[in-house]
Structure formats: structure tokens, C-alpha cells
Scaffold this active site. Structure first.
Site, PDB file in Angstrom:
ATOM      1  N   THR A 158      26.818 -11.802  16.054  1.00 53.52           N
ATOM      2  CA  THR A 158      28.206 -11.742  16.386  1.00 53.52           C
ATOM      3  C   THR A 158      28.879 -13.114  16.129  1.00 53.52           C
ATOM      4  OG1 THR A 158      27.530 -12.834  18.700  1.00 53.52           O
ATOM      5  CG2 THR A 158      27.655 -10.446  18.328  1.00 53.52           C
ATOM      6  N   ALA A 159      30.260 -13.011  16.195  1.00 56.67           N
ATOM      7  CA  ALA A 159      31.073 -14.284  15.457  1.00 56.67           C
ATOM      8  C   ALA A 159      31.733 -14.909  16.960  1.00 56.67           C
ATOM      9  CB  ALA A 159      32.172 -13.639  14.930  1.00 56.67           C
ATOM     10  N   SER A 242      32.949 -12.649   8.374  1.00 54.50           N
ATOM     11  CA  SER A 242      33.962 -12.394   7.381  1.00 54.50           C
ATOM     12  C   SER A 242      33.417 -11.533   6.378  1.00 54.50           C
ATOM     13  CB  SER A 242      34.039 -13.821   6.632  1.00 54.50           C
ATOM     14  OG  SER A 242      32.705 -14.180   6.123  1.00 54.50           O
ATOM     15  N   GLU A 263      31.378  -4.930  10.938  1.00 57.20           N
ATOM     16  CA  GLU A 263      32.901  -5.255  11.459  1.00 57.20           C
ATOM     17  C   GLU A 263      33.319  -6.527  11.045  1.00 57.20           C
ATOM     18  OE1 GLU A 263      36.108  -5.973  12.536  1.00 57.20           O
ATOM     19  OE2 GLU A 263      35.093  -7.156  14.293  1.00 57.20           O
ATOM     20  N   CYS A 297      40.043 -10.135  14.917  1.00 59.84           N
ATOM     21  CA  CYS A 297      39.915  -9.300  13.653  1.00 59.84           C
ATOM     22  C   CYS A 297      40.913  -8.437  13.535  1.00 59.84           C
ATOM     23  CB  CYS A 297      38.436  -8.617  13.549  1.00 59.84           C
ATOM     24  SG  CYS A 297      37.962  -7.746  15.127  1.00 59.84           S
ATOM     25  N   THR A 298      41.505  -8.104  14.988  1.00 59.12           N
ATOM     26  CA  THR A 298      42.679  -7.236  14.921  1.00 59.12           C
ATOM     27  C   THR A 298      43.945  -7.767  15.177  1.00 59.12           C
ATOM     28  OG1 THR A 298      42.287  -7.157  17.437  1.00 59.12           O
ATOM     29  CG2 THR A 298      41.128  -5.236  16.078  1.00 59.12           C
ATOM     30  N   GLY A 460      43.395  -5.692  19.834  1.00 59.17           N
ATOM     31  CA  GLY A 460      42.669  -5.134  20.788  1.00 59.17           C
ATOM     32  C   GLY A 460      42.206  -3.631  20.738  1.00 59.17           C
TER      33      GLY A 460
END
Length: 511
Positions: A158-159, A242, A263, A297-298, A460
Site C-alpha cells: 500500500t501507498a 506509481s 492500482e 489517486c482519484t 473518492g
């Protein structure tokens, strides 16, 4: 370390970054000094794992899998239900730790932990719906069906931007599917992972379950990450990060024919039609662009606006940006908190420099803030840039609050073409009151993203829908819908209950 709320989560001055559930191993490897991006002050230290530590964790995970997979799925679901209850008990403290360590607003910290709770609830119901299908066989007195079995070990990488929620999206679904997990969180936010691991461990201990069902390994890519990617015993890797990191992970895992959920990068656009309701569009654009300081990311990166309303939208956005309050995310009156670290600030500045070099026009923000309240050096003024879609920097994802305004003319297909003309394909949105425009946007010739919204922003996602994207976003889905199938292996079964052995193409043997 001061006596604060995070001590209630079991966070100490020095913490082990290696756990098999109830057992913690303190390695002699590198020690991480964790500082808050809010004020740059030291929070705690974490001892990272060695490759040898990872191997021992993996062995324990395999042993636990032998037991966990044989537990009926609804009983596994009950364990996840109890984890959800524990998270409710610790929501206040864990939310504040998310804000302290990552820097997102306190409201977003609460929201992230609530996502963990919600996905637990979702997974509980799912534990009774791991369905297969029955098909009619072409052979008489035969039954044919498919079913799903656990994969085994699921590696979760996870980031920093969602330090706990993305773990839960993967781990809770994997758990009800009968898998065990090894979690490698970002080394930028390890305390959130340690706190989560300890909350989960309470449930495992109360139910007298073995170690190794939920495992944690904190360490660098060379020590831990590569070992996980190359490990043939890890059936599935779910990675958030990334595009470059995801590309490398895909290459390594593909060589051993492992499964991947990726993702990765997002270069998300909102299309603003001349038929848009700007009372809806403007708040969605602003929140999408500056929420979490642009580190989602969104996050909204591009706004593609019809030329007839371009100036009106620009004026409204400038007015909204001038009203933004920037400061400590612990203060709920502030809209924008810090970037995660100085490296992120440098990337922010570099993106603006490249945009100017390409001929773009910076019309708001772009400064690094200094002075009282900004001592960490991680606070920036969100930036609005007038640009063209084909500029090299616009084609990239800058993980910071940089918003590009792009004009289009003609019909909505021209805007869609601009939106799709990037390498990423995560989230997208259109604001319009024209039914035809919205349907074109959602059609096969519309948005090429994994998420496409109408009259709601890009930022989101609800846990009930499958989350993920296309192109360089990586493919694969997490969270809701039928994303659970990725955590299982599919098997087709045929049962012959006749007294005959019909062979294909009518072949017969004289036996």
C-alpha cells in the site's frame, strides 16, 4: 515521545515493524525515524524487517493458511465482523493517527477509518455469497458447475496516501475468501499499519486463532518488497503506487505467473459541458483538486471546459481558491494540509516549472509556504494552470495540488477525446444536464476509465463498487462488486452420475 492518543493504540517510542499477528519481531535492520508532515516533529521509531524476517513471516503465513482455509466462510466472516467492531472502538484514536502521520485532514482521517469499518461490514455479507454457477452439460446424466477456492497468501503493498483503508479493502475480502495476508505498507506511514495490526491481533487472540493470518512487514523495496514480488508462494500481489513501481512489479510477478491487482497512476479529468450546473461542478472540482492536498489517486488533475463557459468557470475557481484555508489538518477549519514530505514539495515545484517552460499560464498559487504554522516546509498554495492537454507535464500525474484548465470547442466528443488522450485511466467525470451528453460519456465510445461519473467529481469512491482503472492505471479491481473473485482461484467441476463413460466425438475403445 509525548503521552498522546496514539499510545492508546499501542504505539511506543520504538516499535517493531514485523508481526505475524500476535508475535512481534524486533529486527536489527534499519530504523525509521517517523516525523509528522504537519510540523516536522518526531513521533516514534520503527525497526524495519530484513529479508530473513520476511521469510519467517511467510512460513508462518503458510502454516496459518492450512487452518484458515478449512474454516467455513461465514465463520471467517464473523472474525471480520469482530474486526469491524474493534475498529469502531478505536476509530477516534486511529483517525487522529492517520492525520498526524499522513497529514490529511481530520475529517478525512475519520472517513478513512470509516471505510475500513464499512468494508468489514461488506465482507461479512460477502462471506455467505462466494457463489459459483451450475451449467447444463452436453452429456447425459452429468452435472457441471464452477466454484472458487482460496489462493493462499495475498501480498498487499500500500501507498502513503491511504495508510489503512486500502489494506482493509484487500485484506478483509481476502480473509473471508480464505486467504492469509502479508501487508507491506509505505515506509512513510508505518505507525498506522502497526496500530491496525494490533487492533486486528486483539480479535485473533480473543478467538484463539493461530498467528500468520494477518501479517505485517515494514521495510524497503530491496529488503522486503522484492522478496514478496519474487515469492512463488505468494499467489496474488495487490499493489498501490506509481505507474513505474507497478510496471516493475508486473514484470517480476509475470515471470513467475503470479496474479496481480494494480492500482497505479491517475490523471483524472472533469468535463464541464456548456450545459453543466456550475453550482454542482465548482465544489466538486475544488474538492477533487485540493482534498488530501492533491495526494489521491482519484484527485482531479485536469478540467476540460467548453469554450463558451471557460471564463465563467475560471473566475469561479479563482474565487474558490482564494478562500482556501491552508494549515494544520488537525484544525477542522482548514481545507488544505501539508504534502507528505519535502520530496513531494520538490515534485510540485518541478511540475510548475515544466508547465511554464511549455508555455502554460500559472494563474493562481504555486508557492511553498513559510512562517508560523508552516515550519515543516511541506505546505504549498494549491496551483491553477491554464494549459494544453498535449503538454508533456499535463500528460503526467503530479501527486500534488496542481490543476490544469483546458478549453474545448464543439461537441462533447471533442472533450472526451481530450480526456482519453493520456496514458492513465482511473477516474473521470462529466458535469452536464444534457441526457445525450451523459449517455455518450458512459457509452463504449465515451470515457475509457475504470470509473466514470455524472454530476459528481472524480475524487473518492464508494466501497460497494469495484475500484480500479485501465491503461497505465494497471487493471484489476479492489473493494466491492465481484472484486472478491480476484482473491480466489476458479475451478470447473464435472460429475458423471450415469453408468456410462461417454467420450468426446463419440470415440470408443474395445476394453
Amino acid at each position: 515521545m509525548e503521552s498522546t492518543f496514539y499510545q492508546a493504540l499501542g504505539i511506543q517510542e520504538e516499535n517493531s515493524g514485523c508481526s505475524t499477528g500476535q508475535k512481534w519481531v524486533r529486527s536489527k535492520n534499519k530504523v525509521l525515524d517517523i516525523k509528522s508532515p504537519i510540523d516536522g516533529k518526531h513521533i516514534a521509531s520503527v525497526h524495519t524487517c530484513t529479508q530473513g524476517d520476511y521469510v519467517e513471516v511467510r512460513k508462518q503465513a503458510l502454516r496459518a493458511f492450512e487452518i484458515w482455509r478449512n474454516m467455513p466462510a461465514p465463520k471467517r466472516g464473523d472474525i471480520v465482523r469482530q474486526i469491524g467492531l474493534k475498529l469502531r472502538q478505536h476509530k477516534e484514536a486511529l483517525s487522529r493517527l492517520v492525520t498526524l502521520e499522513m497529514g490529511k485532514s481530520l475529517q478525512e482521517g475519520y472517513g478513512e477509518v470509516q471505510e475500513m469499518i464499512d468494508i468489514c461490514d461488506f465482507a461479512v455479507g460477502l462471506s455467505r455469497q462466494l457463489y459459483g454457477f451450475t451449467m447444463h452439460s452436453e452429456r447425459p446424466e452429468h452435472r457441471m458447475y464452477d466454484q472458487y477456492h482460496p489462493i493462499g497468501i495475498v501480498g498487499i503493498i500500500t501507498a502513503f496516501n491511504f495508510p489503512v483503508a486500502v489494506f482493509a479493502w484487500n485484506a478483509m475480502l481476502a480473509a473471508v475468501c480464505g486467504d492469509v495476508c502479508i501487508w507491506k505498507p509505505s515506509s512513510k506511514v508505518p505507525l498506522c499499519a502497526i496500530a491496525t495490526q494490533k487492533i486486528v491481533a486483539e480479535v485473533l487472540k480473543e478467538n484463539k486463532l493461530p498467528e500468520g493470518i494477518f501479517n505485517l512487514v515494514i521495510g524497503g523495496g530491496r529488503d522486503v518488497g522484492e522478496a514478496m514480488l519474487e515469492d512463488e508462494k505468494v499467489g496474488l500481489i495487490s499493489i498501490t503506487g506509481s505507474t513505474s513501481v507497478g510496471r516493475h512489479a508486473n514484470e517480476v510477478v509475470a515471470r513467475r505467473f503470479g496474479k496481480m491487482i494494480c492500482e497505479l497512476g491517475g490523471n483524472n479529468a472533469i468535463l464541464v459541458s456548456k450545459h453543466a450546473d456550475l453550482k454542482l461542478a465548482i465544489p466538486a472540482i475544488v474538492f477533487g483538486a485540493v482534498g488530501t492536498a492533491g495526494q489521491r489517486c482519484t484527485s482531479t488533475r485536469r478540467v476540460i471546459i467548453h469554450e463558451e463557459i471557460y471564463d465563467t468557470v475560471k473566475k469561479s475557481l479563482l474565487k474558490a481558491y482564494r478562500s482556501l484555508k491552508i494549515g494544520s489538518p488537525m484544525d477542522e477549519k482548514n481545507h488544505v494540509g501539508p504534502l507528505i514530505d519535502n520530496a513531494a514539495v520538490k515534485a510540485f515545484k518541478e511540475a510548475i516549472r515544466q508547465a511554464k517552460e511549455s508555455g502554460a499560464n500559472v494563474i493562481f498559487g504555486g508557492q511553498v509556504l513559510k512562517g508560523k504554522g508552516y515550519e515543516s516546509g511541506n505546505y504549498v498554495k494549491p496551483c491553477i494552470i491554464e494549459a494544453r492537454n498535449d503538454m508533456p507535464i499535463v500528460q503526467e500525474e503530479t501527486f500534488a495540488p496542481v490543476l490544469y484548465l483546458i478549453s474545448y470547442s464543439g461537441d462533447i466528443e471533442n472533450a472526451i477525446a481530450l480526456q482519453n488522450d493520456v496514458r492513465q485511466g482511473l477516474s473521470s467525470a462529466i458535469f452536464t444536464r444534457d441526457l445525450r451528453e451523459s449517455e455518450i460519456f458512459l457509452s463504449c465510445r465515451g470515457s475509457d476509465c475504470g470509473i466514470a461519473n455524472v454530476n459528481i467529481g472524480t475524487s473518492g469512491a464508494e466501497i460497494g463498487g469495484a475500484f480500479g482503472g485501465e491503461k497505465e492505471t494497471g487493471g484489476g479491481r479492489e473493494s466491492g462488486s465481484d472484486a472478491w473473485k480476484a482473491y480466489m482461484r476458479r475451478q470447473t467441476n464435472t460429475i458423471n452420475w450415469s453408468k456410462e463413460m461417454p467420450l468426446a466425438q463419440g470415440i470408443k475403445f474395445n476394453i
